[in-house]
Design an enzyme around this catalytic site. Structure first.
Site, PDB file in Angstrom:
ATOM      1  N   LYS A  66       7.848  27.691  -6.465  1.00 54.84           N
ATOM      2  CA  LYS A  66       7.147  28.978  -6.366  1.00 54.84           C
ATOM      3  C   LYS A  66       6.066  29.012  -7.441  1.00 54.84           C
ATOM      4  O   LYS A  66       6.365  28.799  -8.618  1.00 54.84           O
ATOM      5  CB  LYS A  66       8.166  30.104  -6.575  1.00 54.84           C
ATOM      6  CG  LYS A  66       7.615  31.500  -6.421  1.00 54.84           C
ATOM      7  CD  LYS A  66       8.766  32.506  -6.401  1.00 54.84           C
ATOM      8  CE  LYS A  66       8.267  33.940  -6.371  1.00 54.84           C
ATOM      9  NZ  LYS A  66       9.378  34.899  -6.390  1.00 54.84           N
ATOM     10  N   GLY A  99      -2.370  31.568  -5.329  1.00 56.35           N
ATOM     11  CA  GLY A  99      -1.278  30.630  -5.108  1.00 56.35           C
ATOM     12  C   GLY A  99      -0.443  30.345  -6.348  1.00 56.35           C
ATOM     13  O   GLY A  99       0.475  29.536  -6.321  1.00 56.35           O
ATOM     14  N   ASP A 117      10.443  41.124   4.475  1.00 48.37           N
ATOM     15  CA  ASP A 117      10.205  39.713   4.147  1.00 48.37           C
ATOM     16  C   ASP A 117      11.015  39.298   2.924  1.00 48.37           C
ATOM     17  O   ASP A 117      11.116  38.111   2.622  1.00 48.37           O
ATOM     18  CB  ASP A 117       8.714  39.451   3.909  1.00 48.37           C
ATOM     19  CG  ASP A 117       8.116  40.397   2.886  1.00 48.37           C
ATOM     20  OD1 ASP A 117       8.197  41.615   3.098  1.00 48.37           O
ATOM     21  OD2 ASP A 117       7.589  39.920   1.863  1.00 48.37           O
ATOM     22  N   ASN A 118      11.580  40.256   2.228  1.00 46.26           N
ATOM     23  CA  ASN A 118      12.413  39.941   1.067  1.00 46.26           C
ATOM     24  C   ASN A 118      13.891  40.135   1.374  1.00 46.26           C
ATOM     25  O   ASN A 118      14.695  40.344   0.465  1.00 46.26           O
ATOM     26  CB  ASN A 118      12.003  40.802  -0.131  1.00 46.26           C
ATOM     27  CG  ASN A 118      10.613  40.440  -0.641  1.00 46.26           C
ATOM     28  OD1 ASN A 118      10.135  39.338  -0.414  1.00 46.26           O
ATOM     29  ND2 ASN A 118       9.980  41.374  -1.322  1.00 46.26           N
TER      30      ASN A 118
END
Ligand code: AMP
Ligand code: MG
Length: 487
Positions: free
Chosen positions: A115, A128, A254-255
């Site tokens: 990550k 990113g 999404d979590n």
């Protein structure tokens, strides 16, 4: 499965890349200029069968910054969508790459994800990257959750990049190695339902069932059973959060992991003073993800999940909706049931009766009224000690104590009661001010407070010499405390 006991090498596979290509983009991590290991989880590495990396600082830095790929890695970024604060949007790994699935010595399949590993096709306007502060925060709190006995993604390492990232200020960049049962989310199913074919959705469901819920594979309606299984896991997870005072802070779909792990430690925090409306996240201005709202939001997210699965539940849409609705309607009753059981355990009630529910509710409302510390009160009850502060002085609380003691009379079960309570009531949790203190020192280059805190949090149900100091909260600290979606 290979018993990889010697741990001389990686055991990477890439089953995710057998899914239709719409679900991911092949993407290598973007190399960084000067990788340096900030922390490495030796114990986890050993459990995973990666002990050959333990002494090898250089390899750790190379592999876990993304500068060097392990044998067998086929890095990819996953596509997903999600409801963020209720609004549907396309997302995806914008700053993460999955190196592959490592098979640990017991044959367990674990995602290794970097990550903060650079831009991907899903980065939108993001860089990113991730800051050292936020990756250390995830490392500390996810490991603490693990030691609290709560399903969670794990953290294997944090490697600083030697590069700066801009988040208003200039921060140091870092890459976190995140270990997860998988990174399949409710949002992955939303992506499939909204942007892919029914065949793709079916492929994702089949893959997920095979990987996480193989027992339901041959059932009459696997998609419906998947919904029920995920619902069940989420209830267990949220009940755990409520047990220790954890506030996730950004429970977007999404979590929410399909495997039932706590995932994405952005603005999460632990509650000190008991208050259902506690929110620390700077962007959660409506209290959508407040402490006391978490079961409602999980329910809402599961409805989104059910909606994504509808075409697989039945070809007859009305029938699919009826079946999904029936499954979802189970949530509230089951959640309350398990939540009360958890609270009974916290109070050491070995043979709870219906009327004990009032005892629980009464205690919590007294705690809220007298601004008592959630963690400290249960430890005090367990240890039969009194606390300073308004609660223990209040007449109503003394009356409550009598009622509670009346429910705990049988002396022969005292030891059993104590054991039950001890397993449910942590003596130490990641107190916000200690977390901030550790992180601020760490980004200044002093890892001592971070490592000491990590050590303390690795034994959350035991007693510590510094426990008293650990439990005291600077006055009014929480009033102004804010957490951020740490990117
Ligand atoms: P999160 O808040 O971490 O759950 O992230 C929400 C979405 O934003 C995900 O799609 C992330 O990949 C993306 N994202 C977060 N930070 C960045 C970043 N620095 N660069 C690119 N994408 C990001
Ligand atoms: Mg996320």
């Amino acid at each position: 499965m290979l018993p990889n006991t010697k741990t001389t090498h990686w055991q990477l596979e890439n089953t995710y890349s057998t899914l239709p290509e719409t679900f991911f983009s092949f993407q290598e991590p973007v190399p960084v200029s000067k990788p340096a290991v900030v922390c490495f989880n030796d114990k986890l590495a050993t459990e995973m069968g990666l002990s050959f990396l333990s002494e090898d600082n250089e390899s750790q830095a190379e592999y876990f910054s993304g500068n060097k790929l392990p044998d067998g890695a086929t890095p990819l970024a996953q596509a997903y969508a999600g409801h963020q604060f209720g609004h549907f949007t396309m997302l995806g790994d914008g700053r993460a790459t999955l190196l592959g699935e490592h098979l640990d010595p017991s044959g367990q399949r674990l995602d290794i994800q970097l990550k903060g590993s650079g831009r991907t096709p899903y980065s939108r306007r993001g860089d990113g990257r991730a800051t050292l502060y936020s990756m250390l925060r995830e490392y500390l709190i996810s490991e603490s959750m693990h030691h609290l006995g709560i399903p969670t993604t794990r953290s294997l390492s944090v490697v600083s990049t030697g590069e700066q990232v801009y988040r208003g200020n200039i921060d140091e960049g870092a890459v976190l190695s995140r270990i997860a049962k998988s990174h399949i989310r409710v949002g992955t199913f939303e992506y499939a339902r909204n942007f892919c074919s029914k065949e793709d959705l079916q492929a994702l469901a089949n893959y997920t069932i095979e990987r996480h819920y193989p027992a339901i594979k041959d059932s009459d309606n696997p998609a419906l059973e998947l919904l029920k299984a995920v619902l069940d896991q989420q209830i267990d997870l949220i009940v755990h959060w409520m047990r220790v005072g954890f506030i996730h802070g950004v429970m977007n779909t999404d979590n929410m992991s399909i495997a039932g792990e706590t995932i994405d430690y952005g603005p999460c925090a632990f509650m000190n003073t008991y208050r259902l409306s506690t929110v620390f996240s700077s962007i959660d201005t409506q209290g959508r993800y407040a402490f006391g709202n978490q079961s409602r939001i999980a329910h809402w997210n599961l409805t989104v999940f059910a909606n994504a699965l509808l075409p697989l539940i039945s070809e007859d849409q009305d029938k699919a909706i009826a079946l999904a609705q029936e499954a979802i309607n189970e949530f509230q009753g089951r959640f309350m049931d398990r939540w009360f059981r958890m609270m009974f355990d916290k109070l050491g009630l070995l043979h709870p009766e219906e009327k004990d529910k009032d005892l629980v509710k009464e205690l919590l409302s007294l705690m809220e009224a007298h601004k008592a510390d959630y963690t400290q009160v249960f430890v005090a009850l367990q240890e039969e000690k009194e606390l300073e502060g308004a609660l223990f002085k209040a007449e109503e609380f003394k009356a409550w104590m009598q009622k509670w003691e009346g429910r705990c009379t049988s002396e022969d079960q005292k030891a059993l009661r104590f054991e039950r309570m001890k397993k449910s009531n942590p003596t130490v949790i990641p107190r916000n001010h200690w977390v901030e203190n550790a992180l601020n020192s760490a980004v200044e280059g002093d890892m001592k407070p971070f490592n000491e805190l990590l050590e303390t949090l690795s034994n959350p149900y035991g007693h510590h010499p510094d426990e008293i100091q650990f439990q005291q909260i600077p006055e009014d600290f929480d009033t102004g405390y804010q957490t951020f979606c740490g990117t």
